[in-house]
Motif scaffolding. Structure first.
Motif, PDB file in Angstrom:
ATOM      1  N   VAL A 140       0.868  -1.178   0.000  1.00 28.68           N
ATOM      2  CA  VAL A 140       0.000   0.000   0.000  1.00 28.68           C
ATOM      3  C   VAL A 140       0.908   1.231   0.000  1.00 28.68           C
ATOM      4  O   VAL A 140       2.079   1.152   0.386  1.00 28.68           O
ATOM      5  CB  VAL A 140      -0.948   0.025   1.225  1.00 28.68           C
ATOM      6  N   PRO A 141       0.381   2.390  -0.428  1.00 30.87           N
ATOM      7  CA  PRO A 141       1.244   3.577  -0.550  1.00 30.87           C
ATOM      8  C   PRO A 141       1.774   4.074   0.799  1.00 30.87           C
ATOM      9  O   PRO A 141       1.054   4.100   1.798  1.00 30.87           O
ATOM     10  CB  PRO A 141       0.305   4.626  -1.167  1.00 30.87           C
ATOM     11  N   ALA A 210       5.479   0.992  -7.044  1.00 32.97           N
ATOM     12  CA  ALA A 210       5.321  -0.110  -7.996  1.00 32.97           C
ATOM     13  C   ALA A 210       4.890  -1.410  -7.319  1.00 32.97           C
ATOM     14  O   ALA A 210       4.323  -2.294  -7.974  1.00 32.97           O
ATOM     15  CB  ALA A 210       6.625  -0.330  -8.761  1.00 32.97           C
ATOM     16  N   LEU A 211       5.165  -1.536  -6.023  1.00 33.94           N
ATOM     17  CA  LEU A 211       4.773  -2.750  -5.296  1.00 33.94           C
ATOM     18  C   LEU A 211       3.334  -2.707  -4.802  1.00 33.94           C
ATOM     19  O   LEU A 211       2.835  -3.702  -4.266  1.00 33.94           O
ATOM     20  CB  LEU A 211       5.705  -2.960  -4.092  1.00 33.94           C
ATOM     21  N   CYS A 212       2.647  -1.583  -4.979  1.00 35.90           N
ATOM     22  CA  CYS A 212       1.303  -1.423  -4.423  1.00 35.90           C
ATOM     23  C   CYS A 212       0.251  -2.142  -5.263  1.00 35.90           C
ATOM     24  O   CYS A 212       0.300  -2.139  -6.495  1.00 35.90           O
ATOM     25  CB  CYS A 212       0.936   0.062  -4.338  1.00 35.90           C
ATOM     26  N   LEU A 238       4.423   1.025  10.652  1.00 35.88           N
ATOM     27  CA  LEU A 238       3.297   0.330  11.271  1.00 35.88           C
ATOM     28  C   LEU A 238       1.968   0.746  10.643  1.00 35.88           C
ATOM     29  O   LEU A 238       1.024  -0.050  10.597  1.00 35.88           O
ATOM     30  CB  LEU A 238       3.286   0.608  12.776  1.00 35.88           C
ATOM     31  N   ASP A 239       1.893   1.957  10.145  1.00 35.29           N
ATOM     32  CA  ASP A 239       0.653   2.419   9.505  1.00 35.29           C
ATOM     33  C   ASP A 239       0.227   1.502   8.364  1.00 35.29           C
ATOM     34  O   ASP A 239      -0.970   1.400   8.060  1.00 35.29           O
ATOM     35  CB  ASP A 239       0.823   3.848   8.977  1.00 35.29           C
ATOM     36  N   ASN A 240       1.181   0.852   7.695  1.00 36.76           N
ATOM     37  CA  ASN A 240       0.816  -0.098   6.639  1.00 36.76           C
ATOM     38  C   ASN A 240      -0.090  -1.187   7.179  1.00 36.76           C
ATOM     39  O   ASN A 240      -1.095  -1.559   6.556  1.00 36.76           O
ATOM     40  CB  ASN A 240       2.071  -0.761   6.048  1.00 36.76           C
TER      41      ASN A 240
END
Length: 285
Positions: A140-141, A210-212, A238-240
């Motif tokens: 995620v961004p 690019a991984l999102c 941690l927000d991810n």
């Protein structure tokens, strides 16, 4: 000492068995029996399936068939000529590996970069994934952290590798110089650093992006998902984990205090027990 004993004595612990997956010679650790459990490693310098998962593979193999490959460009899986480092191509490699092993559906655990790949697998091939575990995962961004920028910009030296361990671990005493030596030597294998430089050249925020996976697609995931994160992670915020928990309806979140980016190393027993309990739960669907 017999020849076979001598070979065993010098055998590289990072070497599993070779499987040809989509034409790519792939190093895979394949141990245990039962329902298949796929472990996808992260993207730190000198990483391999063995280095990433060595402390938890034996415990998990007591209840599952553990499949832990070196992804293309990492460990002992060399990059074929013309292979482009994209999430789509890495995903294709994993699917080809599952096909070659005759695995139609499996539980998937992904660490960091491997978490983004596991998520992409669930989004694009949902029928191949039973349960999903995202550990310190990208996907995620987020604004690239100084720690991740330093990791992806690694240039080989033992001092630099020890510095990486200081970033990864909350308690440096839990990740010793033996691990630093292991990963440093791995980063010196022919072609490894050249491939690594090609994966994440500066500016590196674009590789985070690019991984999102698409957030609507993440929100639509039907899979039961365990989200694991170290509270003190300096590589992936941690927000991810909180974002994944908000997006994925059938998710649960476990945050380890006094833990950096390597839950599976810093809290190996607890992590293995947590994952083992999760994959052994009766299917509620």
């Amino acid at each position: 000492m017999s020849a076979s004993s001598s070979e065993q004595a010098v055998r590289d612990p990072e070497a599993g068995r070779e499987v040809i997956a989509g034409g790519i010679r792939t190093n895979v650790h394949d141990l245990g029996s039962g329902a298949p459990l796929l472990l996808l490693h992260g993207s730190g310098p000198g990483v391999s399936a063995y280095a990433n998962w060595r402390l938890v593979m034996p415990a998990l193999a007591q209840q599952a068939r553990v499949i832990a490959p070196d992804l293309v460009g990492f460990g002992l899986t060399r990059r074929p000529e013309g292979f482009q480092f994209t999430i789509k191509n890495w995903r294709r490699h994993v699917l080809d590996l599952l096909d070659e092993l005759g695995i139609e559906r499996c539980d998937v655990v992904g660490n960091s970069f491997g978490g983004a790949l596991a998520l992409s697998l669930a989004v694009h091939a949902p029928q191949r994934v039973r349960r999903l575990v995202l550990m310190g995962a990208a996907g995620v961004p987020f604004t690239i952290t100084p720690g991740l920028d330093q990791v992806w910009g690694y240039e080989p030296s033992l001092e630099a590798m020890r510095g990486m361990l200081d970033l990864f671990a909350y308690d440096r005493s839990l990740v010793n110089d033996q691990l630093a030596e292991l990963r440093y030597r791995a980063s010196l294998r022919p072609g490894v650093q050249e491939a690594y430089r090609d994966m994440f050249p500066a500016p590196r925020q674009r590789w985070v992006d690019a991984l999102c996976s698409d957030q609507d697609a993440i929100r639509a995931l039907p899979h039961e998902t365990l989200i694991v994160h170290g509270r003190d992670d300096r590589i992936i915020p941690l927000d991810n984990a909180l974002t994944f928990h908000r997006l994925i309806e059938r998710s649960q979140l476990h945050v380890f205090g006094c833990c950096g980016h390597w839950t599976q190393i810093e809290h190996a027993e607890r992590f293995a027990r947590l994952v083992g309990d999760f994959i052994s739960e009766k299917d509620k669907s």
